[in-house]
Design an enzyme around this catalytic site. Structure first.
Site, mmCIF file in Angstrom:
data_model
loop_
_atom_site.group_PDB
_atom_site.id
_atom_site.type_symbol
_atom_site.label_atom_id
_atom_site.label_comp_id
_atom_site.label_asym_id
_atom_site.label_seq_id
_atom_site.Cartn_x
_atom_site.Cartn_y
_atom_site.Cartn_z
ATOM 1 N N ASP A 228 -2.919 6.272 -3.284
ATOM 2 C CA ASP A 228 -1.727 5.652 -2.684
ATOM 3 C C ASP A 228 -1.146 4.549 -3.571
ATOM 4 O O ASP A 228 -1.583 4.342 -4.711
ATOM 5 C CB ASP A 228 -2.037 5.121 -1.283
ATOM 6 C CG ASP A 228 -2.932 3.895 -1.310
ATOM 7 O OD1 ASP A 228 -3.697 3.753 -2.282
ATOM 8 O OD2 ASP A 228 -2.867 3.075 -0.376
ATOM 9 N N SER B 152 0.795 -1.219 0.000
ATOM 10 C CA SER B 152 0.000 0.000 0.000
ATOM 11 C C SER B 152 0.833 1.277 0.000
ATOM 12 O O SER B 152 1.597 1.508 -0.923
ATOM 13 C CB SER B 152 -0.949 -0.037 1.193
ATOM 14 O OG SER B 152 -1.835 1.031 1.135
ATOM 15 N N HIS B 153 0.722 2.046 1.067
ATOM 16 C CA HIS B 153 1.359 3.367 1.138
ATOM 17 C C HIS B 153 2.804 3.293 1.630
ATOM 18 O O HIS B 153 3.462 4.316 1.726
ATOM 19 C CB HIS B 153 0.551 4.245 2.085
ATOM 20 C CG HIS B 153 0.374 3.606 3.425
ATOM 21 N ND1 HIS B 153 -0.426 2.497 3.601
ATOM 22 C CD2 HIS B 153 0.921 3.868 4.623
ATOM 23 C CE1 HIS B 153 -0.373 2.125 4.868
ATOM 24 N NE2 HIS B 153 0.438 2.928 5.510
ATOM 25 N N ASP C 115 -6.115 2.297 -3.226
ATOM 26 C CA ASP C 115 -7.353 2.231 -2.440
ATOM 27 C C ASP C 115 -7.574 3.463 -1.566
ATOM 28 O O ASP C 115 -8.654 3.640 -1.018
ATOM 29 C CB ASP C 115 -7.426 0.934 -1.611
ATOM 30 C CG ASP C 115 -6.254 0.748 -0.683
ATOM 31 O OD1 ASP C 115 -5.333 1.587 -0.687
ATOM 32 O OD2 ASP C 115 -6.248 -0.269 0.049
ATOM 33 N N ARG C 116 -6.563 4.330 -1.447
ATOM 34 C CA ARG C 116 -6.758 5.539 -0.640
ATOM 35 C C ARG C 116 -6.998 6.757 -1.525
ATOM 36 O O ARG C 116 -6.622 6.764 -2.700
ATOM 37 C CB ARG C 116 -5.523 5.816 0.216
ATOM 38 C CG ARG C 116 -5.254 4.739 1.215
ATOM 39 C CD ARG C 116 -4.137 5.173 2.145
ATOM 40 N NE ARG C 116 -3.906 4.112 3.119
ATOM 41 C CZ ARG C 116 -3.352 4.293 4.304
ATOM 42 N NH1 ARG C 116 -2.942 5.500 4.659
ATOM 43 N NH2 ARG C 116 -3.196 3.281 5.131
ATOM 44 N N ASP D 10 -1.374 1.338 -3.841
ATOM 45 C CA ASP D 10 -2.231 0.303 -4.426
ATOM 46 C C ASP D 10 -3.599 0.826 -4.834
ATOM 47 O O ASP D 10 -4.485 0.040 -5.184
ATOM 48 C CB ASP D 10 -2.377 -0.880 -3.466
ATOM 49 C CG ASP D 10 -3.018 -0.498 -2.152
ATOM 50 O OD1 ASP D 10 -2.835 0.658 -1.714
ATOM 51 O OD2 ASP D 10 -3.707 -1.339 -1.547
ATOM 52 N N LYS E 38 -11.604 -0.457 -0.051
ATOM 53 C CA LYS E 38 -11.726 0.979 -0.232
ATOM 54 C C LYS E 38 -11.212 1.320 -1.623
ATOM 55 O O LYS E 38 -10.467 0.545 -2.213
ATOM 56 C CB LYS E 38 -10.985 1.744 0.864
ATOM 57 C CG LYS E 38 -9.518 1.398 1.054
ATOM 58 C CD LYS E 38 -8.994 2.113 2.295
ATOM 59 C CE LYS E 38 -7.506 1.927 2.517
ATOM 60 N NZ LYS E 38 -7.177 0.658 3.171
HETATM 61 C C1 VG1 Z 1 -3.692 1.709 8.318
HETATM 62 C C2 VG1 Z 1 -4.929 2.576 8.485
HETATM 63 C C3 VG1 Z 1 -6.172 1.726 8.324
HETATM 64 C C4 VG1 Z 1 -6.143 1.042 6.943
HETATM 65 C C5 VG1 Z 1 -4.859 0.239 6.812
HETATM 66 C C6 VG1 Z 1 -4.698 -0.379 5.444
HETATM 67 O O1 VG1 Z 1 -3.677 0.703 9.306
HETATM 68 O O2 VG1 Z 1 -4.925 3.213 9.745
HETATM 69 O O3 VG1 Z 1 -7.311 2.543 8.462
HETATM 70 O O4 VG1 Z 1 -7.231 0.188 6.791
HETATM 71 O O5 VG1 Z 1 -3.726 1.086 7.037
HETATM 72 O O6 VG1 Z 1 -4.711 0.597 4.451
HETATM 73 P P1 VG1 Z 1 -2.768 0.806 10.626
HETATM 74 O O7 VG1 Z 1 -2.951 -0.489 11.339
HETATM 75 O O8 VG1 Z 1 -1.390 1.089 10.175
HETATM 76 O O9 VG1 Z 1 -3.324 1.991 11.395
HETATM 77 V V1 VG1 Z 1 -3.757 0.391 3.082
HETATM 78 O O10 VG1 Z 1 -4.161 1.620 1.987
HETATM 79 O O11 VG1 Z 1 -2.270 0.280 3.817
HETATM 80 O O12 VG1 Z 1 -4.207 -1.100 2.493
HETATM 81 CO CO CO Z 2 -3.574 1.238 0.164
#
Ligand code: VG1
Ligand code: CO
Length: 544
Positions: free
Chosen positions: A280, A115-116, A284-285, A282, A379
């Site tokens: 982001d 992801s990010h 989804d954000r 992948d 998302k």
């Molecule tokens: C973070 C965010 C959470 C989100 C998750 C995955 O998790 O706070 O809201 O669902 O990332 O998003 P954490 O446990 O680091 O707070 V992504 O775009 O990384 O798939």
């Molecule tokens: Co993501």
């Protein structure tokens, strides 16, 4: 040489435990011999009934994506899948993967993404399994996968199998399994057409509306080019950083005010376009900005819900909303006025799946720049951008006006999240333990009386499954709230997240900076947790 199934002896790796969203580790960890194979075999061993069925595979294109896809294709064939749908070049955004799983009635999917988190040889890699409904595997399955990783003694792959050419759309055979390389954008773009008033958005651009979409050198680039500049006619150049790079150009592909600073600066400057957005790694954000204004993701969810009737795909079919616990309660106020159900779930999209499947939630969202709906089970960054465009077109208002109207109707929930990244993990755990044990109920902190103090636990209203320890909540008698939790997606040390929230009904007080409006709550939690004593600094790395 003939292609044959090979059983490779292996031994377990410690710590292959999926976090908030799959297994995320440094690339170097994933590149150890057998590491990825073990996890994939554990996934397959935890599933039943996939012989001859379809698997979807794709990722965000980060470093190691291609090799990982080849490995998974061979293992899927050796384990008996009948067909794999894989995005061209191994690419599929997370929401597109969910869309493809659903559109093609696949058994499930494997998504490769961190992801990010930064990419490249020194960066992060990740993998997760999504179920046939299209969403991330629920904890029941991720627990089974983790248990399987601990006792693994062999994995199945193919011997003498050729690499699949992922660059060309088409079908090939791999050890008796069909591999179908698909256009990663087509199914997703077709789905978007069914949801939004594309003609109204097209007209908006035709009339000179300006926009900047920052794809952050991540997977959304091809989707944004095809949909915004292609189907919607936004001028070329609307999408910036639109070519996916294995290391995201060296940046954090995280659409927030810190890591998407160029876009934020543009939107706050004299030459700002009407609308700004970013996504982001992948896809989804989403981050949403208007000229001179940032839309907090919690507010974005509330605005989308309040205006959902203006979007063809949601007109007359809103039944409920869901938000993760740390997300502000702005959307709750919309649900209350409309008489919709409103659900509060733990952090992570996997908790929305049952509610979406059961029709108990139509829109859902998280404070972490995540918004989506029942159109897929992830998302969806670009979906949120299109939803905003649809609403802007329908209301013929600027982002700033839409926000001001919303606050005027519902009141404003001041909200901020402070992230403290790269902390010593043991010290961060100690902070959480101390905060959990502190006798806060009934005490007065910073002039406010504590009305609730707990560690959030959740029982899923559909399947009855339970989850504990999802974040410490401190709620005050005046409705203000502080939430404290540790991240479950990081790969280095610990990340402490502080979530601050206060409701302000008075329109005369709406036009102030959230950091100013929340200053007393920020001071309260810093003092209470003795942040400076513990870590040497109390300054957050990222403020949202
Ligand atoms: C973070 C965010 C959470 C989100 C998750 C995955 O998790 O706070 O809201 O669902 O990332 O998003 P954490 O446990 O680091 O707070 V992504 O775009 O990384 O798939
Ligand atoms: Co993501």
């Amino acid at each position: 040489m003939t292609v044959t199934v090979l059983e490779v002896p292996t031994t377990p790796f410690a710590g292959q435990k999926p976090g908030t969203s799959g297994l995320r580790k440094k690339v170097g960890v994933f590149r150890q011999p057998h590491y990825l194979e073990n996890f994939v075999q554990a996934v397959f061993d935890s599933l039943d009934g996939f012989q001859g069925q379809t698997l979807v595979v794709g990722g965000d294109g980060r470093f190691h994506n291609r090799e990982a896809v080849q490995t998974i294709l061979k293992m899927a064939a050796a384990n008996g899948f009948g067909r794999v749908l894989v995005g061209r070049d191994g690419l599929l955004s997370t929401p597109a993967a969910s869309c493809v799983i659903r559109a093609h009635k696949a058994f499930g999917g494997i998504i490769l993404s961190a992801s990010h988190n930064p990419g490249g040889p020194e960066g992060d890699f990740g993998i997760k399994y999504n179920i046939g409904a299209g969403g991330p595997a629920p904890e029941k399955i991720t627990d089974a996968i983790f248990a399987a990783t601990a006792s693994l003694s062999r994995y199945r792959t193919l011997e003498n199998a050729p690499e699949v050419d992922l660059g060309r759309i088409g079908e090939t055979d791999l050890g008796g399994m069909r591999v179908v390389v698909i256009d990663p954008v087509a199914d997703y773009a077709a789905l978007m057409e069914t949801l939004f008033d594309m003609e109204a958005i097209r007209r908006l651009f035709r009339d000179g509306f300006t926009m900047c979409f920052d794809a952050m050198h991540a997977v959304t680039g091809p989707y944004a080019h095809a949909i915004l500049e292609g189907r919607l006619g936004a001028p070329a150049g609307t999408v910036i950083n639109g070519t996916p790079l294995e290391d995201f150009g060296g940046g954090h592909p995280d659409p927030n005010l810190t890591y998407a600073k160029d876009l934020a600066d543009l939107m706050m400057g004299d030459r700002a376009p009407d609308f700004g957005a970013a996504s982001d790694g992948d896809g989804d954000r989403n981050m949403i900005l208007g000229r001179g204004v940032f839309v907090n993701p919690s507010d974005s969810l509330a605005v989308l819900a309040a205006n959902a009737e203006l979007i063809p795909g949601y007109r007359g079919r809103m039944t409920g909303v869901a938000r993760s616990m740390p997300t502000s309660r702005a959307v709750d106020r919309v649900a209350a006025k409309r008489g919709w159900e409103c659900h509060e779930t733990p952090t992570g999209w996997k908790f929305f799946g049952t509610l979406l499947d059961a029709g108990r939630a139509t829109l859902c969202g998280e404070e972490s720049f995540g918004t989506g709906s029942d159109h897929v089970r992830e998302k969806d960054g670009l979906w949120a951008v299109l939803a905003w465009l649809n609403i802007i077109a329908a209301r013929a208002q600027t982002v700033r006006q839409i926000l001001a109207d919303h606050w005027g109707n519902y009141g404003r929930t001041f909200y901020s999240r402070h992230d403290h990244e790269g902390l010593d993990a043991a010290k961060a755990e100690a902070l959480m333990a101390d905060l959990r044990a502190a006798p806060l109920l009934g005490q007065t902190l910073g002039g406010r009386k504590v009305a609730l103090h707990d560690d959030f636990a959740y029982t899923d209203p559909i399947d009855g499954s339970t989850s504990q320890g999802q974040g410490i909540r401190i709620e005050f008698e005046d409705g203000a709230r502080i939430v404290v939790r540790l991240s479950g997606t990081g790969t280095e040390g610990a990340t402490l997240r502080l979530y601050l929230e206060r409701f302000e009904p008075d329109p005369a007080a709406h036009d102030q900076d959230a950091q100013v409006a929340l200053a007393d709550l920020i001071a309260t939690i810093r003092d209470l947790t003795r942040l400076k004593d513990r870590f040497g600094s109390e300054d957050p790395t990222v403020i949202t």
